[in-house]
Design an enzyme around this catalytic site. Structure first.
Site, mmCIF file in Angstrom:
data_model
loop_
_atom_site.group_PDB
_atom_site.id
_atom_site.type_symbol
_atom_site.label_atom_id
_atom_site.label_comp_id
_atom_site.label_asym_id
_atom_site.label_seq_id
_atom_site.Cartn_x
_atom_site.Cartn_y
_atom_site.Cartn_z
ATOM 1 C CE1 TYR A 56 -2.993 -3.083 0.261
ATOM 2 C CE2 TYR A 56 -3.301 -2.655 2.597
ATOM 3 C CZ TYR A 56 -3.552 -3.420 1.474
ATOM 4 O OH TYR A 56 -4.374 -4.515 1.580
ATOM 5 C CG HIS A 126 -0.922 -8.575 -0.514
ATOM 6 N ND1 HIS A 126 -0.495 -7.293 -0.252
ATOM 7 C CD2 HIS A 126 -2.260 -8.470 -0.719
ATOM 8 C CE1 HIS A 126 -1.539 -6.468 -0.321
ATOM 9 N NE2 HIS A 126 -2.604 -7.154 -0.603
ATOM 10 C CB SER A 205 -13.511 -5.106 -0.537
ATOM 11 O OG SER A 205 -12.279 -4.574 -0.975
ATOM 12 C CG PHE A 211 -21.920 -0.744 -5.107
ATOM 13 C CD1 PHE A 211 -22.115 0.328 -5.968
ATOM 14 C CD2 PHE A 211 -22.872 -1.751 -5.096
ATOM 15 C CE1 PHE A 211 -23.227 0.398 -6.797
ATOM 16 C CE2 PHE A 211 -23.986 -1.699 -5.919
ATOM 17 C CZ PHE A 211 -24.162 -0.616 -6.773
#
Ligand SMILES: NC(=O)c1ccc[n+]([C@@H]2O[C@H](COP(=O)([O-])OP(=O)(O)OC[C@H]3O[C@@H](n4cnc5c(N)ncnc54)[C@H](OP(=O)(O)O)[C@@H]3O)[C@@H](O)[C@H]2O)c1
Length: 330
Positions: A56, A126, A205, A211
């Protein structure tokens, strides 16, 4: 704050804080001082589980998390990740993965410095590296655990066979993969295998990259550097179609006097007692809103209503760009 146990005994707050978006992926980095204050405030509200990664930035998010948590280090748990091929000196992304044991160990040392700590509480791979047997990766993390530099081993977006092989070498405490009402892939086989092996699950997420909160529609525009511009399910056409999913969540939320974000998170918490979502936000009021999900009990009737509503909804568009999907084991 309610807590949950991941795998072989990692006791964490029932919701963690995803820190990625403070530095990367969702447009320009947020204000550093504000993010540091927000992370410390999260701890004051009972959050003990913070999620970052070498990738990141690269590096800047670990730097930020390290600075924020240094004064409260003994009160929190830090999860970070290795496994992309990033130059340790320059931060240049060479593309692809790199989980060669010597690289994993060098990444751990670099992460410890950036995180200003002597231990990484949970060290995830990851993405699975097709060029390095997972047994070798697990062996490298086992060595780091023996040295005290790492406390627990994790995998991200790994397939079930990889998980089994890794777990046989070094017990896996948690798997972190995408899971939400926007993407239910883990229900096919992953959740059952994690249950069988006693491994915790950390959905990333969990708000469907924003969303599911109902605050995005087909007219929303994203900053040019926002990764959602490249995600098929976030194309304006897909967003328009996918609003049917948000409508289901919104209906339940209104009845429960909650927000859609809270229902999305409470739904995940209701799936298994060893699931710990890590919603990300850069806004203190949203952090507080999201934490409200912990006390939102969805009954069997609520869960059945969501399932029935979703039976009529087909999510349009892939969850990630094609090239990124190829790197996942799901
Ligand atoms: N292992 C992996 O490969 C992987 C991949 C992706 C992410 N992750 C980890 O998972 C964490 C969470 O995932 P994520 O950040 O991608 O997605 P997410 O938590 O589903 O959604 C984050 C987005 O939702 C918005 N948001 C958060 N709470 C909200 C609320 N109550 N109302 C409206 N909008 C809200 C945030 O914007 P604002 O900041 O404006 O609130 C941000 O744009 C990351 O921070 C990262 O640590 C891991």
């Amino acid at each position: 704050m309610k807590t949950r146990i991941l795998g072989n005994g990692l006791n964490v707050s029932a919701l963690g804080l995803g820190c990625m978006g403070m530095s990367a992926a969702y447009g320009p980095a947020a204000d550093k001082a504000e993010m540091i204050a927000m992370m410390r405030n999260a701890r004051d509200q009972g959050v003990t589980f913070f999620d970052t990664a070498e990738a990141y930035g690269p590096f800047v998010n670990e730097d930020l998390v390290g600075e924020a948590l240094q004064p409260i280090r003994d009160e929190v748990l830090i999860a970070t990740k290795f496994g992309f091929d990033i130059d340790l000196e320059t931060g240049e992304r060479r593309g692809g993965t790199n989980s060669r044991p010597e690289h994993v160990k060098a990444v751990a040392d670099a992460a410890l410095k950036r995180l200003r700590t002597d231990r990484i509480d949970l060290f995830y791979q990851h993405r699975v590296d097709p060029n390095v047997p997972i047994e070798d990766v697990a062996g490298a993390v086992k060595d780091l655990i023996a040295q005290g530099k790492v406390k627990h081993f994790g995998l991200s977006e790994a397939g079930v066979n990889t998980i089994r092989r890794a777990h046989a070498v070094q017990p896996v405490t948690a798997v972190q993969s995408e899971y939400s009402l926007f993407w239910r892939g883990p229900e096919t086989e992953l959740l059952d295998v994690l249950e069988e092996l006693g491994i915790g699950f950390v959905p990333f997420s969990p708000l469907g990259a924003g969303f599911l909160t109902g605050r995005i529609d087909e007219t929303t525009t994203f900053d040019a550097s926002d990764f959602r511009n490249a995600v098929p399910r976030f194309s304006p056409q897909a967003r328009k179609a996918n609003m049917a999913l948000v409508d289901v969540i919104r209906t339940v939320a209104e009845r429960k006097h909650a927000t859609p974000a809270q229902v999305a998170l409470a739904w995940l918490l209701a799936q298994r007692p060893w699931i710990v979502p890590i919603p990300g936000t850069t806004k203190p009021h949203r952090l507080q809103e999201n934490l409200g999900a912990i006390d939102l009990d969805l009954t069997a009737v609520d869960l059945a209503e969501i399932d029935a509503g979703l039976a009529n909804v087909t999510v349009e568009g892939a969850r990630l760009p094609e090239a990124v999907l190829k790197m996942t084991g799901l």
